[in-house]
Design an enzyme around this catalytic site. Structure first.
Site, PDB file in Angstrom:
ATOM      1  CG  HIS A 192      45.484  57.102  79.316  1.00 64.89           C
ATOM      2  ND1 HIS A 192      45.566  55.787  78.965  1.00 64.89           N
ATOM      3  CD2 HIS A 192      46.462  57.263  80.245  1.00 64.89           C
ATOM      4  CE1 HIS A 192      46.521  55.176  79.644  1.00 64.89           C
ATOM      5  NE2 HIS A 192      47.085  56.060  80.433  1.00 64.89           N
ATOM      6  CG  HIS A 215      52.074  57.685  80.410  1.00 67.78           C
ATOM      7  ND1 HIS A 215      51.089  58.440  79.824  1.00 67.78           N
ATOM      8  CD2 HIS A 215      51.430  56.726  81.114  1.00 67.78           C
ATOM      9  CE1 HIS A 215      49.911  57.950  80.149  1.00 67.78           C
ATOM     10  NE2 HIS A 215      50.088  56.907  80.941  1.00 67.78           N
ATOM     11  CD  GLU A 260      51.282  52.634  78.155  1.00 66.80           C
ATOM     12  OE1 GLU A 260      51.527  52.503  76.941  1.00 66.80           O
ATOM     13  OE2 GLU A 260      50.138  52.787  78.606  1.00 66.80           O
ATOM     14  CG  HIS A 294      47.184  58.688  84.532  1.00 66.36           C
ATOM     15  ND1 HIS A 294      46.927  57.550  85.257  1.00 66.36           N
ATOM     16  CD2 HIS A 294      47.727  58.250  83.356  1.00 66.36           C
ATOM     17  CE1 HIS A 294      47.291  56.483  84.573  1.00 66.36           C
ATOM     18  NE2 HIS A 294      47.784  56.882  83.413  1.00 66.36           N
ATOM     19  CD  GLU A 321      57.312  80.911  81.661  1.00 70.62           C
ATOM     20  OE1 GLU A 321      58.010  79.898  81.684  1.00 70.62           O
ATOM     21  OE2 GLU A 321      57.756  82.048  81.399  1.00 70.62           O
TER      22      GLU A 321
HETATM   23  O1  2HA Z   1      51.768  52.412  83.840  1.00 70.05           O
HETATM   24  O2  2HA Z   1      49.754  54.589  83.207  1.00 70.05           O
HETATM   25  O3  2HA Z   1      49.085  53.786  80.779  1.00 70.05           O
HETATM   26  C1  2HA Z   1      50.394  52.477  83.978  1.00 70.05           C
HETATM   27  C2  2HA Z   1      49.843  53.403  82.967  1.00 70.05           C
HETATM   28  C3  2HA Z   1      49.443  52.823  81.692  1.00 70.05           C
HETATM   29 ZN    ZN Z   2      48.585  55.770  81.844  1.00 72.55          ZN
END
Ligand code: 2HA
Ligand code: ZN
Length: 271
Positions: free
Chosen positions: A210, A139, A116, A141, A169
């Site tokens: 995602h 980033h 990414e 999940h 908040e």
């Molecule tokens: O790095 O989360 O979106 C692995 C991920 C790709």
């Molecule tokens: Zn990811």
């Protein structure tokens, strides 16, 4: 070179990546983090440009990041292992003044930056244009936000309002709201484009089915933003599952809270 692993940012990535794993936000190799070094931090590396391994950034290097150094998690890195193997799972890249080849200035032994990286680098450039203190892109999940993209509003204004109404908040920590990118394949120029369009006016963008991208001036700033958004989503899911009979914080309450805490709510979101 002084030891790059003594940088405060390295210790923070080591610590926070493990915390994210413990929260269940970074299963297997999920998640990636980048941090733009300050000029003083960069100088402390004593790296000589041109001496490191070269790799190509297909998305190109934005002018705003030329000559800069970026701390980056490795491709395929498991956040549960990162803190114990910094040399292989973390490193620093140098983005040269010219050309599309960047260099590995430290770490990333037998490895390369996250898949990414293109999204992160362009997001840094977009956020730097509106915030000269911008340093971090994260980033992962985050489970509750991700679950909410399955059963919550699909319109980003409605999605933001649903989050804001859950906890006082919300409007204090993310008054600009969150962007919501309809599902698309990760790592593609399309998702980077959709993300960055939204990042021009927000610090957080959710990828449907995602995960989440957050940005900030420090590691704790970006992490705190992520925690708050995920907490709002968790309360939304719990209250929906329990029958959700109350409407949450009303429009006037959102406006009063923002006023009291000195934040400016995104225009057009609350009447
Ligand atoms: O790095 O989360 O979106 C692995 C991920 C790709
Ligand atoms: Zn990811």
């Amino acid at each position: 070179m002084s030891d790059w692993k003594d940088l405060k940012a390295v210790k923070e990535v080591a610590d926070l990546s493990f915390q994210m794993y413990q929260k269940g936000w970074d299963e297997a190799n999920g998640g990636n983090i980048t941090y733009l070094l300050t000029d003083d931090e960069a100088a402390s590396l004593n790296y000589v440009p041109g001496t490191g391994k070269k790799l190509t950034l297909t998305e190109g290097i934005p002018d705003a990041l030329r000559g800069k150094y970026v701390l980056v998690t490795a491709s395929g890195s498991y956040f549960r292992e990162l803190k114990d193997d910094l040399d292989h799972l973390l490193g620093i890249i140098y983005l040269p003044e010219e050309g599309d080849e960047y260099e590995i200035a430290a770490g990333l032994i037998d490895n390369r930056p996250t898949s990414e990286l293109g999204s992160h680098i362009t997001t840094h450039a977009v956020r730097l244009a509106v915030d000269s203190n911008q340093r971090v892109v994260m980033h992962n999940h985050a489970t509750h936000v991700l679950a909410m993209t399955h059963c919550g509003p699909t319109d980003e204004r409605e999605f933001t309002l649903a989050l804001w109404r859950m906890i006082t908040e919300g409007v204090v920590v993310f008054p600009d709201g969150v962007g919501l990118v309809p599902w698309c394949v990760a790592g593609t120029p399309e998702i980077a484009r959709e993300t960055n369009e939204r990042m021009k006016t927000r610090r957080c963008v959710v990828w449907q089915y995602h995960g989440v991208f957050t940005t900030g001036d420090s590691m704790h700033d970006a992490f705190g933003l992520l925690e708050t958004i995920d907490k709002c989503a968790e309360v939304w899911l719990l209250s929906q599952a329990a029958g959700g009979k109350n409407p949450g914080i009303p429009d006037q309450g959102l406006k009063d809270t923002a006023k009291w805490y000195g934040t400016t709510l995104r225009e057009g979101y609350v009447d």
